[in-house]
Each structure stands twice: as structure tokens, then as C-alpha cells.
Motif scaffolding. Structure first.
Motif, short mmCIF file in Angstrom:
data_model
loop_
_atom_site.label_atom_id
_atom_site.label_comp_id
_atom_site.label_asym_id
_atom_site.label_seq_id
_atom_site.Cartn_x
_atom_site.Cartn_y
_atom_site.Cartn_z
N ARG A 95 0.89 -1.14 -0.02
CA ARG A 95 -0.17 -0.13 -0.02
C ARG A 95 0.82 1.31 0.02
O ARG A 95 1.86 1.52 0.77
N HIS A 96 0.42 2.06 -0.95
CA HIS A 96 1.36 3.60 -1.22
C HIS A 96 0.39 4.39 -1.88
O HIS A 96 -0.61 4.17 -2.19
N VAL A 97 0.93 5.68 -1.50
CA VAL A 97 0.32 6.87 -2.47
C VAL A 97 1.31 7.23 -3.30
O VAL A 97 2.61 7.16 -3.05
N ASP A 98 1.06 7.54 -4.73
CA ASP A 98 1.91 8.08 -5.72
C ASP A 98 2.37 9.36 -5.38
O ASP A 98 1.62 10.20 -4.68
N ASN A 99 3.53 9.67 -5.57
CA ASN A 99 4.20 11.02 -5.34
C ASN A 99 3.44 12.02 -5.97
O ASN A 99 2.92 11.98 -7.30
N LEU A 156 -7.41 3.69 -15.44
CA LEU A 156 -6.95 4.85 -14.97
C LEU A 156 -7.71 5.37 -13.63
O LEU A 156 -8.88 5.05 -13.69
N TYR A 157 -6.96 5.92 -12.77
CA TYR A 157 -7.49 6.19 -11.47
C TYR A 157 -6.85 7.26 -10.48
O TYR A 157 -5.65 7.86 -11.10
N PRO A 158 -7.58 8.01 -9.88
CA PRO A 158 -6.84 9.14 -9.49
C PRO A 158 -5.65 8.93 -8.52
O PRO A 158 -5.51 7.87 -7.71
N LEU A 162 -4.93 5.60 -2.11
CA LEU A 162 -3.77 4.45 -1.62
C LEU A 162 -4.15 3.48 -2.59
O LEU A 162 -5.32 3.02 -2.83
N HIS A 163 -3.21 2.80 -2.89
CA HIS A 163 -3.27 1.19 -3.81
C HIS A 163 -2.26 0.53 -3.64
O HIS A 163 -1.39 0.77 -2.94
N ARG A 164 -2.36 -0.84 -3.99
CA ARG A 164 -1.18 -1.72 -3.99
C ARG A 164 -1.33 -2.63 -5.01
O ARG A 164 -2.29 -2.85 -5.73
NI NI Z 1 1.44 3.58 -7.17
#
Ligand code: NI
Length: 229
Positions: A95-99, A156-158, A162-164
Motif C-alpha cells: 500500500r502506497h500513495v503516488d508522489n 486509470l484512477y486518481p 492509496l493502492h497496492r
Molecule cells: Ni502507485
């Protein structure tokens, strides 16, 4: 707004890209992760500076730029930071959020400028039944959405989510990922525009250029004027 594009790439394009990636050398994916994403990122990526990577990026970019649904869902100002990733058995991206920003650096000139990540995308390059695990999971307020698309399809997604990527337990997962700096920064506004555009096109297909179509088009264009940068 999460949108999937079926068959962004046709079989011929897909085969050409996968054939090239089959013989390519991948390196540790940690190099392009932010300091906290690095803790959960275990995958491999194609060296961005290689001539092959540049060629493959151009192929994906051309397909994206020619796709009307991508345009309507993302309002791209710039499509950037395309990267080819490989997950072998045991690999995952927790799990992370993109920069928020990618590329360049604080003191860079325009030639090496930074881009904002508003929209993230994943283009699946291997068929879902050729590997186990490897679902892209996008976390929502109430539940998680899981995606494992057919080869050549894109989601495509915002970038704000949070995603993994779940651990791959067998086979190989190849994807191309990338980001969009959007003309419309707010995901909620992009969704309103996408819905309005979809509605007016459907109305046009059914009834032609009616007064209702013209009013929807006026509203659409004027909201785009207000909300874009
Ligand atoms: Ni990512």
C-alpha cells in the motif's frame, strides 16, 4: 473516477512490446520509489534511459494520444514518467500513495521540469490467466476495488488514492505504468466533466443536435473553461 479502457493496444502492438520486453534487462524497482514507498516496493523495471525503453514509451504514448476515452477521462496536459515494470513470483507493491511530483528536481530548468501526478494508469501487458495474484487494488472509503485486466487493457484512477499490487505467486506480470498531469486537477471535477460529456454524446447519438444537446455542450465547455488550468 476509475475508468478502464479495453484494448488500448491491438494484438500486433501488444506482441511487439511483449517480444521486446522478453529479451530486455530489468533492474530493481526501488530506484524510482519515494522514501516510504520504497519500504513496500518489490518489483523490477526497465531502465528508463535505454533506447528500447524510449521506443516502447513512444508506442504506448501514441496509443494513449489517439484514444478518445483516455482524453475524456484524464484531460491530459502531459502524459509522463512511463515505466515498464515486471513482477516475478514473490514480488508485490504494498500500500502506497503516488508522489505528487515526478521527474526533474527543485532547481531544474524547463528541459528537466517536474510534472504533477493527477491521474495514474496501469496498462496490463500479460494475460490475467498467465500469472497468479498481481491484482491492482485501489482502496476506497468503504471497500477495495480489485483489477486484473486483459492484456492490452488500461485502467486509470486518481493518483490521490492509496493502492497496492498483490503479490504475484506464479507466472510473470508485465505492465506499463504512467501518470497524467491533468488540465483539471480535482478528481471530482474531472468526474462531472466526464459524466456530462458522456451524457451529451449519448443524447447526440439518439436525437441529434437538439437544444438540450446545445445546452449540455454549453455547460460542458463553460465548466471546462472554469476548472482547467
Ligand atoms: Ni502507485
Amino acid at each position: 473516477l476509475i475508468v478502464t479502457l479495453d484494448t488500448l493496444l491491438n494484438d500486433e502492438q501488444l506482441t511487439a512490446i511483449c517480444d521486446a520486453l522478453m529479451t530486455a534487462e530489468f533492474s530493481d524497482g526501488q530506484r524510482t520509489a519515494g522514501w516510504h514507498a520504497r519500504l513496500v516496493k518489490q518489483n523490477q523495471q526497465l531502465d528508463r534511459s535505454s533506447a528500447m525503453a524510449e521506443d516502447l514509451r513512444q508506442q504506448v504514448l501514441s496509443a494513449l494520444q489517439a484514444n478518445a476515452l483516455f482524453e475524456a477521462a484524464a484531460y491530459p496536459d502531459t502524459i509522463h514518467s512511463l515505466l515498464f515494470s515486471r513482477y516475478q513470483p514473490g514480488m508485490e507493491y504494498g500500500r502506497h500513495v503516488d508522489n505528487a511530483f515526478m521527474g526533474g528536481n527543485a532547481s531544474s530548468g524547463k528541459a528537466n521540469r517536474r510534472f504533477r501526478a493527477d491521474v495514474s494508469f496501469t496498462l496490463f501487458l500479460t494475460e490475467p490467466d498467465s500469472y497468479e495474484g498481481g491484482e491492482l487494488v485501489i482502496e476506497g472509503a468503504c471497500d477495495d476495488q480489485r483489477y486484473k485486466l486483459s492484456a492490452g487493457s488500461l485502467i486509470l484512477y486518481p493518483s490521490s488514492t492509496l493502492h497496492r499490487v498483490e503479490k504475484v505467486t506464479a507466472g510473470v506480470r508485465l505492465v506499463c505504468i504512467g501518470w497524467v498531469q491533468s488540465l483539471v486537477r480535482d478528481p471530482a471535477q474531472r468526474e462531472v466533466l466526464f459524466d456530462l460529456d458522456t451524457a451529451r454524446r449519448s443524447l447526440f447519438a439518439r436525437e441529434g443536435k437538439t437544444i438540450e444537446f446545445d445546452l449540455l455542450s454549453k455547460t460542458y465547455a463553460n465548466l471546462l473553461r472554469q476548472w482547467s488550468e
